[in-house]
Design a protein around this motif. Structure first.
Motif, short mmCIF file in Angstrom:
data_model
loop_
_atom_site.label_atom_id
_atom_site.label_comp_id
_atom_site.label_asym_id
_atom_site.label_seq_id
_atom_site.Cartn_x
_atom_site.Cartn_y
_atom_site.Cartn_z
N LYS A 201 -4.52 18.92 -0.40
CA LYS A 201 -4.42 20.03 0.56
C LYS A 201 -2.98 20.32 0.95
N ASN A 202 -2.03 19.56 0.37
CA ASN A 202 -0.62 19.70 0.70
C ASN A 202 -0.38 19.55 2.20
N GLU A 203 -1.07 18.58 2.78
CA GLU A 203 -0.94 18.29 4.21
C GLU A 203 -0.26 16.95 4.40
N SER A 204 0.34 16.80 5.56
CA SER A 204 0.91 15.49 5.89
C SER A 204 -0.05 14.76 6.81
N GLY A 205 0.15 13.49 6.92
CA GLY A 205 -0.71 12.69 7.79
C GLY A 205 -0.07 11.34 8.00
N MET A 206 -0.56 10.63 8.98
CA MET A 206 -0.06 9.31 9.25
C MET A 206 -1.25 8.35 9.24
N LEU A 207 -1.19 7.37 8.38
CA LEU A 207 -2.27 6.40 8.27
C LEU A 207 -1.72 5.02 8.61
N TYR A 208 -2.50 4.25 9.31
CA TYR A 208 -2.13 2.88 9.64
C TYR A 208 -3.13 1.97 8.96
N ILE A 209 -2.62 1.15 8.06
CA ILE A 209 -3.48 0.24 7.31
C ILE A 209 -3.21 -1.16 7.83
N ASP A 210 -4.25 -1.80 8.34
CA ASP A 210 -4.10 -3.12 8.96
C ASP A 210 -5.18 -4.05 8.40
N GLY A 211 -4.88 -5.30 8.36
CA GLY A 211 -5.85 -6.29 7.92
C GLY A 211 -5.17 -7.63 7.77
N PRO A 212 -5.96 -8.68 7.65
CA PRO A 212 -5.39 -10.02 7.50
C PRO A 212 -4.70 -10.18 6.15
N GLY A 213 -3.84 -11.17 6.05
CA GLY A 213 -3.16 -11.46 4.80
C GLY A 213 -4.16 -11.70 3.68
N GLY A 214 -3.89 -11.12 2.53
CA GLY A 214 -4.75 -11.34 1.38
C GLY A 214 -5.91 -10.38 1.24
N CYS A 215 -6.00 -9.37 2.13
CA CYS A 215 -7.14 -8.45 2.06
C CYS A 215 -6.90 -7.29 1.11
N GLY A 216 -5.68 -7.11 0.61
CA GLY A 216 -5.42 -6.08 -0.39
C GLY A 216 -4.60 -4.89 0.08
N LYS A 217 -3.89 -5.03 1.20
CA LYS A 217 -3.08 -3.90 1.69
C LYS A 217 -1.99 -3.52 0.70
N THR A 218 -1.25 -4.50 0.22
CA THR A 218 -0.15 -4.23 -0.71
C THR A 218 -0.69 -3.70 -2.03
N PHE A 219 -1.80 -4.25 -2.51
CA PHE A 219 -2.41 -3.77 -3.75
C PHE A 219 -2.80 -2.30 -3.60
N LEU A 220 -3.40 -1.95 -2.48
CA LEU A 220 -3.78 -0.56 -2.22
C LEU A 220 -2.55 0.35 -2.18
N LEU A 221 -1.52 -0.07 -1.46
CA LEU A 221 -0.31 0.75 -1.37
C LEU A 221 0.33 0.94 -2.75
N ASN A 222 0.39 -0.11 -3.54
CA ASN A 222 0.96 0.01 -4.88
C ASN A 222 0.11 0.92 -5.77
N THR A 223 -1.20 0.88 -5.60
CA THR A 223 -2.09 1.78 -6.35
C THR A 223 -1.79 3.23 -5.96
N ILE A 224 -1.65 3.47 -4.67
CA ILE A 224 -1.33 4.83 -4.18
C ILE A 224 0.03 5.27 -4.71
N ILE A 225 1.03 4.38 -4.67
CA ILE A 225 2.37 4.71 -5.16
C ILE A 225 2.32 5.07 -6.64
N HIS A 226 1.59 4.29 -7.43
CA HIS A 226 1.47 4.59 -8.87
C HIS A 226 0.79 5.95 -9.08
N TYR A 227 -0.26 6.24 -8.32
CA TYR A 227 -0.95 7.53 -8.47
C TYR A 227 0.01 8.69 -8.15
N LEU A 228 0.67 8.61 -7.00
CA LEU A 228 1.57 9.69 -6.60
C LEU A 228 2.71 9.86 -7.60
N SER A 229 3.27 8.75 -8.08
CA SER A 229 4.36 8.83 -9.06
C SER A 229 3.86 9.41 -10.39
N ALA A 230 2.64 9.08 -10.78
CA ALA A 230 2.07 9.60 -12.02
C ALA A 230 1.80 11.10 -11.94
#
Length: 127
Positions: free
Chosen positions: A56-85
């Motif tokens: 939608k070409n919109e901006s937004g602010m998301l807060y991703i929280d969770g305990p260590g090892g739940c996959g926050k970094t994995f999710l962010l890297n997946t998003i980064i790869h998608y956007l870069s691709a």
């Protein structure tokens, strides 16, 4: 994810001639396709929210929280790869060097944005 066939959505990336910048995009697409298959349902919900904002070409602010090892970094890297691709400009910053190292093309905000730090022998961190 959301009924979108991501494989065919990114197929044009692999069909192009292999120039240097194309190979980077192709690598991001390959990594995204590999990683997206491993997302948990709660991660897919967050990914879909980001994808919807991008579409939608919109901006937004998301807060991703969770305990260590739940996959926050994995999710962010997946998003980064998608956007870069998909040629969406991405600047990946973190508050610490260790966190920056864990993210694709990550670095500290201070390094990326040239934020001056006045550090001397008596400088301490406190909160």
């Amino acid at each position: 994810m959301r009924g979108v066939n991501i494989d065919s959505h990114l197929w044009h990336v692999f069909a192009s001639n292999s120039r240097e910048e194309d190979s980077s995009v192709q690598e991001h697409a390959r990594k995204f396709l590999e990683m997206s298959e491993k997302l948990k349902q709660c991660q897919v919900l967050i990914f879909d929210t980001v994808l919807e904002l991008v579409e939608k070409n919109e901006s937004g602010m998301l807060y991703i929280d969770g305990p260590g090892g739940c996959g926050k970094t994995f999710l962010l890297n997946t998003i980064i790869h998608y956007l870069s691709a998909t040629s969406v400009p991405v600047i990946t910053v973190a508050s610490s060097g260790v966190a920056g190292l864990m993210l694709v093309n990550g670095m500290t905000a201070h390094s990326q944005f040239k934020i001056p730090l006045d550090v001397n022998a008596t400088t301490v961190c406190s909160w």
